[in-house]
Design a protein around this motif. Structure first.
Motif, PDB file in Angstrom:
ATOM      1  N   THR A 214       0.835  -1.205   0.000  1.00 27.09           N
ATOM      2  CA  THR A 214       0.000   0.000   0.000  1.00 27.09           C
ATOM      3  C   THR A 214       0.866   1.249   0.000  1.00 27.09           C
ATOM      4  N   ALA A 215       1.945   1.235   0.795  1.00 25.89           N
ATOM      5  CA  ALA A 215       2.852   2.379   0.835  1.00 25.89           C
ATOM      6  C   ALA A 215       3.603   2.516  -0.481  1.00 25.89           C
ATOM      7  N   LEU A 216       4.025   1.386  -1.063  1.00 29.59           N
ATOM      8  CA  LEU A 216       4.699   1.422  -2.359  1.00 29.59           C
ATOM      9  C   LEU A 216       3.785   2.016  -3.425  1.00 29.59           C
ATOM     10  N   LEU A 217       2.521   1.600  -3.390  1.00 30.22           N
ATOM     11  CA  LEU A 217       1.557   2.093  -4.372  1.00 30.22           C
ATOM     12  C   LEU A 217       1.346   3.589  -4.233  1.00 30.22           C
ATOM     13  N   ARG A 218       1.178   4.065  -3.018  1.00 29.09           N
ATOM     14  CA  ARG A 218       0.974   5.500  -2.807  1.00 29.09           C
ATOM     15  C   ARG A 218       2.207   6.299  -3.226  1.00 29.09           C
ATOM     16  N   ASP A 219       3.376   5.769  -2.934  1.00 27.88           N
ATOM     17  CA  ASP A 219       4.605   6.450  -3.342  1.00 27.88           C
ATOM     18  C   ASP A 219       4.693   6.528  -4.864  1.00 27.88           C
ATOM     19  N   TRP A 220       4.317   5.439  -5.543  1.00 27.96           N
ATOM     20  CA  TRP A 220       4.338   5.420  -7.007  1.00 27.96           C
ATOM     21  C   TRP A 220       3.323   6.410  -7.579  1.00 27.96           C
ATOM     22  N   LEU A 221       2.132   6.461  -6.980  1.00 21.39           N
ATOM     23  CA  LEU A 221       1.111   7.395  -7.456  1.00 21.39           C
ATOM     24  C   LEU A 221       1.527   8.840  -7.238  1.00 21.39           C
TER      25      LEU A 221
END
Length: 231
Positions: A4-11
């Motif tokens: 979830t944190a990786l996804l938010r960072d990517w977004l």
């Protein structure tokens, strides 16, 4: 780092103009749909009113590349599939256009069926007309047989808790042999494999929106048509 944190960072990197680390409006994210695989889908709402879909496909469990490949093939054929705005295969993220929230399953009734199915037929014909060998995996005898075996293994044995006797098993295998022979003799085209009311979205223009096509293969011409009308 959790996905979830990786996804938010990517977004954050996809929408620097709407960074959540800055003062003012920021994008928000919410679950968009469930999936039978390890893939997850989220809807990203932007401050300007636009929405996007992000696919989260853990790379050790799922491969985003077939989705991107089939999306290109089907789009070139004239089908309305999600546009791929950004892709990160190493992390397993795709940023896609949003085809809305209304499936055929939700919209179908006696009044809408002729138009919706007419549109679905036209899109399917367009995909089939664009077919060519050597582009997608073959829907060969081994794969077809493996999928037929899901019926006795999962539905009969696991769901119903029924054990077939020798005569019933022989009858079922005879039926499967006939189905395989029929399918393998048919003309071969691009096959979506899940072309039915849960994977067709009602779109105001260029209807239908086609989703969940990443497992497409090259196989029997009747397969998707049967899925559409009998699933």
């Amino acid at each position: 780092m959790p996905r979830t944190a990786l996804l938010r960072d990517w977004l954050e990197r996809q929408f620097p103009q709407f960074s959540q680390r800055q003062a003012g409006p920021a994008w928000s994210i919410a679950p968009a749909s469930a999936d039978a695989s390890f893939r997850r889908y989220f809807r990203v709402s932007l401050p300007d009113g636009e929405t996007r879909i992000v696919m989260d496909a853990p790379p050790e469990l799922e491969d985003c590349r077939p989705f991107v490949k089939v999306a290109r093939l089907f789009r070139e054929a004239g089908a309305h599939v999600p546009e791929v705005f950004a892709e990160d295969h190493a992390q397993g993220f795709l940023l896609l256009s949003d085809l809305g929230t209304t499936t055929y399953l939700q919209a179908l009734d006696a009044q809408t069926a002729p138009r919706l199915y007419g549109d679905a037929n036209a899109a399917l014909v367009a995909i089939q007309r664009a077919s060519r060998a050597g582009v997608l995996p073959d829907y060969d005898e081994a794969l077809l047989a493996r999928e037929l075996s899901l019926f006795p293994d999962w539905y009969v044995a696991r769901h119903l808790g029924v054990t077939l006797d020798a005569r019933q098993q022989k009858t079922l295998q005879d039926v499967f042999a006939r189905i395989l022979a029929n399918n393998l003799k048919q003309p071969r085209v691009f096959v979506h494999r899940d072309y039915h009311s849960r994977n067709l979205m009602v779109i105001a223009d260029a209807n239908p929106g086609v989703i969940d096509f990443q497992d497409a293969v090259y196989g029997p011409i009747t397969y998707d048509l049967v899925s559409l009308y009998r699933d």
